[in-house]
Design a protein around this motif. Sequence first.
Motif: not given
Length: 204
Positions: A36-38, A160-177, A202-203
Amino acid sequence: LPLTRVRRDTGMERSLETWYLIGAPSGVHPLALSLTAAVDFHYNWASYGGVSQAAPIGATGFTSMPLGSSYCGVTLTSSVTNSMLVASYASDTGGGGGAIVIGSGQVDEGNDSGGFFTQCARLGAFTQASYYVYARLAGTAALEAQVVELVPELCGNTLPSATITLSSTATPTHTVTPTVSCTATPTATPSSSTTATATQSPTG
């Protein structure tokens, strides 16, 4: 496909969010994020196998330590055996705390230092018990920690096993699939060389 938010926590300096999607279809799909804001933010997404499709999320917790702290952690009691505890940490750069160092037993799932420090990690909870999931700083600064338990599928209650994909751009999300497939030990294979982390915005 819409994601479901597990929780959002606002700390002394940063906010943390964790989101998930059950039974995502195979193939390549975009992860669309909006603000909702930069603002500066980091995000990380991961795909986990062997997670319960009916009730994937168990216990959750959050702790925030003020400026001048050198550690931060969450004491979490796992709801079942062989679950996985997924942790997200954030620290402001202004306090001189430096990079975030994850605590004993945790596996690194990605980090970033663009504008502020973030770190994601996971810890196998092999027995139903209380776990102290923590991180520390080389110096002192405000530090936030959020922990979410992933509940395993009931077919033998394997971790549970994990396959991790890391990305850098932006958004407050940690998406668990989560997907249904029981495997005995947690494994993580980064599928991107980019280091970024998760669930931070940031707050102020």
